[in-house]
Structure formats: structure tokens, C-alpha cells
Design an enzyme around this catalytic site. Structure first.
Site, PDB file in Angstrom:
ATOM      1  N   HIS A 190       0.835  -1.196   0.000  1.00  0.00           N
ATOM      2  CA  HIS A 190       0.000   0.000   0.000  1.00  0.00           C
ATOM      3  C   HIS A 190       0.868   1.242   0.000  1.00  0.00           C
ATOM      4  O   HIS A 190       2.028   1.212   0.397  1.00  0.00           O
ATOM      5  CB  HIS A 190      -0.938   0.015   1.209  1.00  0.00           C
ATOM      6  CG  HIS A 190      -0.230  -0.055   2.529  1.00  0.00           C
ATOM      7  ND1 HIS A 190       0.188  -1.240   3.080  1.00  0.00           N
ATOM      8  CD2 HIS A 190       0.140   0.899   3.410  1.00  0.00           C
ATOM      9  CE1 HIS A 190       0.778  -1.016   4.246  1.00  0.00           C
ATOM     10  NE2 HIS A 190       0.767   0.287   4.467  1.00  0.00           N
ATOM     11  N   CYS A 230       2.210   3.428  11.677  1.00  0.00           N
ATOM     12  CA  CYS A 230       3.073   2.859  10.639  1.00  0.00           C
ATOM     13  C   CYS A 230       3.387   3.959   9.625  1.00  0.00           C
ATOM     14  O   CYS A 230       2.758   5.016   9.642  1.00  0.00           O
ATOM     15  CB  CYS A 230       2.411   1.660   9.962  1.00  0.00           C
ATOM     16  SG  CYS A 230       0.943   2.049   8.986  1.00  0.00           S
TER      17      CYS A 230
END
Length: 736
Positions: free
Chosen positions: A65, A247
Site C-alpha cells: 500500500h 506505521c
């Protein structure tokens, strides 16, 4: 979710055998639907994200992603692989692959839906349903949430942004959640309701009610972690934990770690609140919730924002993947630390380097980052001081260094007075180099408490003529001493004065003693030896050194190796009267660093068809960046095609560095590119050296790119092997 995935974005027979090929196959579906405008540019962004941390998860899941300027709207593509694809997960290859593409400026609503999907991936019933589905439409419906695959208590609804953006609460018995007419828009509803929950009484389980903080109201069930969570009738309150997950992209791992920790908290019978610091922003935990907590879990791969809020608690600090893969172990670890009384003293847990790093980094990696922390803060002083001194020399000549202080003699109408002013300001700026280097090395190791002993040690290094090497050693000593002091278990009453009184006093005394009495003299001798060696370089030795420095400058384009070469050069001129050899080294380093961006700019001009539209646009900016000595201008090209761009740049940089040395070009300024050519010795030959390197790199890039089969043809051929081979050419970029 309905506008994010359709049956056209589902591949139930994904034949790719590498993660690069899988990303390409799924991304091509996005391109076909107009969701991605530049395939190669988007894949470069995916590879850059993958380089930060593998995206494979336990349970056979891969979630590549990224956020990219080449994405027109938030999109999710899904692939199911029979053979499995290695995404770096500890338990083996992934058979379920989700490619998540978010626009660079994606709105919060879309990102919360994506984060909700990430949380659903922790539900085994959901993943089992994806594995057994027989057609693409069914899979798309499952992912959109059109078909229910799990109880509501296992994962938040994809339609509730509050479940993704705010703190998430798990109680000892059940998860408290607010609901109401407008609860889906109230990101703070869940923690507020949880705080108002009522705990179990002596004789049984009590019932509690709470009110959401938004426009709607709700009735939570179970136990919250708020300061009032335990009723007066409870025999013993549960252990309380607050956690933060984050993250690099803030789309997937952040929320998966939160879901995993929640579930483990319920199983362990502890009260646990998670603050998710994702792309959609974050809602701060109530200070009372933090104050009532017994321990803290940080599961992150980017710096935790406002980390000082959690000081004074038993703390476990790990990477975000640990929060996903071993949450029960983390809960047990923080409970054990609390039982032993191991709490952070004074300052916020972790250091700037640790907050920016990954879990499990070795000592060598941390040492390099500590040193680079100091160098990054030192470089602006080098640039400002060096340019001012160089301008002083250009206006007033080299004898300006003997001019009297401008405090005693300054004539507004005399150029020599202005030259002396510039030189003396620059000399003062240079005086900060070693203290700043040492201070911020210590800061990288031990955070703000390391600054005082670091600066003191660096100033001592300057006083005893230990120079650049002395600053390195002083910074490491200061950071090490502070880290050792911070490990001592200090009584709570003294923790408030530790960072402002005790640590600066003790650490400065220790570092000062070591620098003055123990290590100062040997380091000063080593510094003098290195200076003498540089002054003795001539002929072939100087040319070989120039070639080596050119290779280093072009290896990672602003990364650690590049910075080592640049720091080596600036250390030589960071004095009021640098040697001729030191100025030659500085000239060679700057010339080589200008080659990659200028060469990419030229290549996109002479053979634009070999580059994507985005790269051609980047090429226009690379002219200015290269001329300004900003090597990072070539990073977009290296990220998209490292196997051709980086070796070509290294060859051109080595030639330029060697020629600069051979031409005896000198440079007194540490930065500036073509804008400081008047300050360069032998400027005409210097520019020739740069031009030769640029032409060599351009020719190599054009030839190498011309030999490959265009990506578009590979796609048109429809060959799985061709797609895989093309994908291998888009490897992970070099870190900048």
C-alpha cells in the site's frame, strides 16, 4: 467502500510469483479503470513503501500500500494466489494480496474506511470467506461489507470512522462502544464512553451507562479504562494499559495492530485503550486515562507524536508488526516490567533515532543513525559559515583573515570592512560546528537530556584542538553517559528534576573529565595526523581519492554514504585557514554530487520517450536541483529504475571527482553549486569536469534504458513471465 473496489479489481487467479509482479498485475487493473494515472510512478511509490518495511502479515496476507500523487481516488485491488507470494511475513508466503492505493491528499473519510478493512483482516472468518469465495463479485461484496462474515464484536463496521480514527477500548469482559444518531462522525465517542463504564462489583458484574461526547449518545457495555472505571464496590481493579500504534503510511498496519492488541487485552483480562496515529489523524487519549494506566505499549515504525505524555510508566517499545503478531507477549512483558518497577525516568521514553527507526535494528545501524543525527544538524552551520567566509575571501582577498575585529574598525563605505564582517561572522558560525555535532549525536542517542553534556564535550574538543574526531567521540560519550543514568531506577519524588538538574550536572562532569584527562590528547594527535595526511596528498593518490569520493556521493544520493563523503570534505574546510588539499577535496565532492540530477535532466531532454511523463516533469526540476548541488534531485529516477540510474551516476561521479582533483580545482565554500563558481579555483576546468561526468552518466542511462523492452509492450503482450520480468526492473529505491 462501494466506490473503492469492484469485481474488475479482483483477480482470483493471480499468477505472479514475486511481490513486484503481483503489485504490477493489480495496479494494471487500477490503470484500466482510470484509478491510477502513471503505472511506473505508482509502482515506484509502492516499492518505496515496501522498502521501509515488508507488508506481509502472518496468516497468509500481503498488503502492499502507499499514498501516491498518481492515484486519482482511493482504490483497493485484491488478488488470490494459489502458489503464494513472499511479502516478507515470518510464517511464509501470502495467498491473499490487497493492493491499497490512496491519493496523496486523501480525505479522512476514505482513509477511515481503508483502515477499517485493515482491522477486519484480523478476523479469521473474514479471511476464510475470501479464500472460499467462488467469483469476483462475491469477493468484492465481502470486502465492501455487503455480506456479513463476522460478529460485530470482532471488528468495527466499515461504515464507522470512529472505529478507525479514535482511541479504541477493550475491557476485561467486553468492548465498550458509543452509538447514536451521529456517532459515526464522533471520533472521540468510543474513549469517552469507555471512560464512563462501571466495573464489576464484589458480588457480580455491574451494569454501566455512558454518554458519547459527540452529538449522539450511547450506552457502553463492559469496562472502560477511565479514572472512574472502577466502582467503589470492586474488589481489585484490572491491570490497565494504554497503547499507541502507527506505521509509515498510516493506512493498514496501524489499525491491524490496534485490533490485535484489543483482542489480546480482552483475552488477558486487562483494560486496554489504543490511540491509533494513522493517516486520518488521531484523537489524543484523555490525560486521566494515561495517568490511570499501569503500563504503555508503543507499536510503531514512525515517531510517536507527543510521546512525553506517557513518561513515568512501565513501557514496551516495539515495531508495529510486533503489535500485530505477538500482542499477548507484549501485554505480558509490560505487566512484568510494572511488577518489577521498571519505569521510564524523567524524559519521554525512546530517543529521536529510536522513534524513527525500525524494531530490531542492530547496534551498527543505530550507531550510523546517531552519527548522521549530528551531521544533519551540523551541515546548515557549515553551509552558512562556509559561504560567508568564501564571500569574505572573494571580496577582500585571503588576507582578510588578518583584518582587525569589525567591532573596533568598520567603515561603511569600504568593501574591505564588509568582507571582514562576512569573514568574521562565518568564523563564528564555524566555531559551532564541533559542539553542534557532538550535542546532536548525544541528542540522537538520549533525547534532550543529552544536549548539555554533548555541547560541553564538543566545546572541549574544540578547545583542545581535537576537531571533528573529538566531536564524534564527545557526542558518543555524552549520549552513552546519559543513557546509563536514565536506566537507574529513580524515586518518583526526584524524577521531575532529573532532566533539568541531575542529568546535566552529572553527565557534563563525567564527559568533561573524560575529554580533558583521558581521551582528549590521543584524539587531538589523531586529528593532526589526518590533517597532515590530507596535506600530503598529490598526484595519483589525489586522483584516486577524488574518484572514490565521487562514487560515494552518487551511491545513495543524499543517503548515509553520500553524507559520509560530504562530512569528510566539510570537516577539512571547517577551519579559518584550510589547507589546499582540503579545498580540493571539497571541490571534488561538490562536483560529483551535481552530476546525477543534471544527467537525469539532460537524459529526459534528449531522449524523453525513454521516461514516463512524471519523470520528464521531474527532469525539469532536476536542472535547478543539480545546479544547486542537491543530489536528491535524482532520487525519483533512482527509485523507479535503480539498476540503471545508480551505476550510471556512480561512473559519471567518479570521473568528475577524479578530473576535479587532476585539475587542482579548489573550493572554500561547502555548498552552492554553480552559484559559487566565482569562489572556485580553476573554475573553467572545474565546469569541464562536471560536464564530462554529466555526459557520461547521460549516455549510460540512455543506452541502458534503450536496451530494455518498454513496460507498455510487456503489458500488451499479456505474458505473465514478461510482466514478472518487467516488475523485477522496478526494485526498491535507495533510501535518501
Amino acid at each position: 467502500m462501494s466506490d473503492m473496489i469492484t469485481a474488475d479489481l479482483v483477480d482470483l487467479d493471480l499468477s505472479a510469483d514475486t511481490k513486484e509482479a503481483a503489485a504490477r498485475a493489480l495496479a494494471e487493473r487500477m490503470v484500466t479503470l482510470g484509478r491510477v494515472t502513471d503505472l511506473e510512478g505508482f509502482l515506484a511509490d509502492v516499492a518505496a513503501r515496501e522498502a521501509q518495511m515488508p507488508t506481509g502479515l502472518d496468516g497468509g496476507i500481503g498488503i502492499p500500500h502507499c499514498r501516491s500523487a498518481h492515484v486519482t481516488e482511493p482504490t483497493l485491488a485484491f488478488g488470490r494466489s494459489a502458489a503464494g507470494i513472499d511479502f516478507g511475513a515470518p510464517d511464509g508466503p501470502a495467498d491473499l494480496v490487497f493492493l491499497i492505493a490512496a491519493p496523496a491528499g486523501a480525505d479522512d473519510a476514505h482513509l477511515t474506511i481503508l483502515s477499517s478493512l485493515a482491522r477486519r483482516l484480523m478476523n479469521s472468518e473474514f479471511t476464510d470467506a475470501l479464500r472460499s469465495a467462488g467469483d469476483a463479485e462475491t469477493v468484492a461484496a465481502l470486502i465492501r461489507g455487503d455480506e456479513t462474515t463476522a460478529p460485530a464484536t470482532d471488528a468495527e463496521s466499515a461504515e464507522d470512522p470512529a472505529a478507525s480514527t479514535g482511541p479504541v477500548t477493550s475491557g476485561a469482559d467486553a468492548s465498550g462502544a458509543a452509538s447514536g444518531a451521529d456517532a459515526s462522525q464522533d471520533t472521540a465517542a468510543a474513549p469517552a464512553a469507555a471512560s464512563a463504564g462501571t466495573a464489576a462489583a464484589d458480588t457480580g458484574t455491574g451494569t454501566g451507562t455512558g454518554t458519547g461526547t459527540g452529538t449522539g449518545t450511547g450506552t457502553p457495555s463492559g469496562t472502560g479504562i477511565g479514572a472512574d472505571a472502577v466502582s467503589s464496590g470492586s474488589a481489585e481493579r484490572p491491570f490497565r494499559i494504554v497503547a499507541v500504534t502507527s506505521c509509515p503510511t498510516g493506512i493498514a498496519h496501524t489499525y491491524m495492530a490496534a485490533e490485535s492488541l484489543e483482542s489480546a487485552g480482552r483475552d488477558a483480562g486487562v483494560e486496554l485503550v489504543v490511540e491509533t496515529q494513522g493517516s486520518a489523524g488521531f484523537t489524543r487519549l484523555d490525560p486521566e486515562v494515561i495517568a490511570a494506566a499501569d503500563g504503555v505499549i508503543f507499536a510503531h515504525d514512525v515517531p510517536v507524536r507527543e510521546k512525553e505524555r506517557f513518561a513515568g510508566k512501565a513501557t514496551v517499545d516495539v515495531g508495529v508488526k510486533a503489535g500485530i503478531n505477538r500482542p499477548a507477549e507484549l501485554i505480558g512483558e509490560v505487566r512484568a516490567k510494572a511488577a518489577r518497577g521498571e519505569v521510564t525516568s524523567g524524559s519521554a521514553p525512546g530517543t529521536p533515532v529510536e522513534r524513527a527507526g525500525e524494531a530490531g535494528e542492530g547496534y551498527g545501524t543505530k550507531l550510523r543513525k546517531w552519527l548522521m543525527s549530528g551531521v544533519s544538524y551540523m551541515v546548515p552551520f557549515v553551509a552558512a559559515g562556509g559561504l560567508l567566509i568564501a564571500l569574505g575571501f572573494a571580496i577582500g582577498g585571503y588576507e582578510i583573515k588578518s583584518a582587525p575585529s569589525v567591532m573596533n574598525h568598520f567603515v561603511w563605505t569600504q568593501t574591505d570592512s564588509w568582507a571582514a564582517l562576512m569573514f568574521q561572522i562565518g568564523a563564528v558560525a564555524f566555531g559551532f560546528l564541533v559542539p553542534v555535532l557532538a550535542g546532536y549525536i548525544a541528542y540522537g542517542m538520549a533525547d534532550r537530556p543529552g544536549l548539555v553534556p554533548g555541547f560541553v564535550g564538543g566545546m572541549i574538543a574544540s578547545t583542545i584542538n581535537a576537531g571533528f574526531l573529538g566531536g564524534l567521540v564527545a557526542g558518543l560519550l555524552a549520549g552513552g553517559v546519559v543513557m546509563a543514568i536514565q536506566k537507574i531506577n529513580i524515586p518518583a519524588v526526584l524524577r521531575g528534576i532529573m532532566p533539568v538538574v541531575v542529568i546535566p550536572l552529572i553527565s557534563s562532569a563525567i564527559v568533561g573529565f573524560l575529554m580533558f584527562v583521558v581521551v582528549g590528547k590521543p584524539i587531538a594527535s589523531a586529528q593532526k595526523g589526518m590533517t597532515d595526511w590530507l596535506n600530503g596528498l598529490s598526484g595519483s593518490n589525489a586522483i584516486l581519492l577524488g574518484a572514490l569520493l565521487g562514487l560515494m556521493m552518487c551511491f545513495d544520493l543524499g543517503g548515509p554514504v553520500n553524507k559520509v563523503a560530504y562530512t569528510f570534505a566539510t570537516a577539512g574546510i571547517a577551519v579559518s585557514n584550510p589547507s589546499d588539499s582540503a579545498m580540493k577535496i571539497m571541490a571534488a565532492v561538490m562536483a560529483a554530487g551535481m552530476v546525477p540530477p543534471l544527467a537525469m535532466a539532460l537524459a529526459t531532454t534528449v531522449r524523453g520517450k525513454l521516461f514516463t511523463e512524471t519523470e520528464r516533469e521531474n527532469g525539469k526540476a532536476a536542472w535547478v536541483l543539480g545546479a544547486s548541488f542537491i543530489s536528491e534531485g535524482a532520487i525519483p529516477f533512482a527509485a523507479a529504475d535503480p539498476l540503471r540510474v545508480i551505476p550510471s551516476s556512480m561512473v559519471g561521479g567518479a570521473i568528475t571527482g577524479a578530473l576535479s582533483m587532476a585539475f587542482s580545482a579548489t573550493l572554500r565554500a561547502p555548498h552552492g553549486g554553480i552559484f559559487v563558481v566565482p569562489l572556485i579555483g580553476n573554475p573553467f576546468l572545474y565546469l569541464i569536469a562536471i560536464a564530462v561526468g554529466v555526459c557520461v552518466t547521460t549516455a549510460l542511462v540512455v543506452v541502458l534504458k534503450g536496451m530494455r523492452k518498454p513496460a507498455g509492450q510487456a503489458s500488451a503482450a499479456g505474458s505473465a513471465s514478461g510482466a514478472a520480468a518487467a516488475a523485477k526492473e522496478d526494485r526498491q529505491p535507495v533510501a535518501a
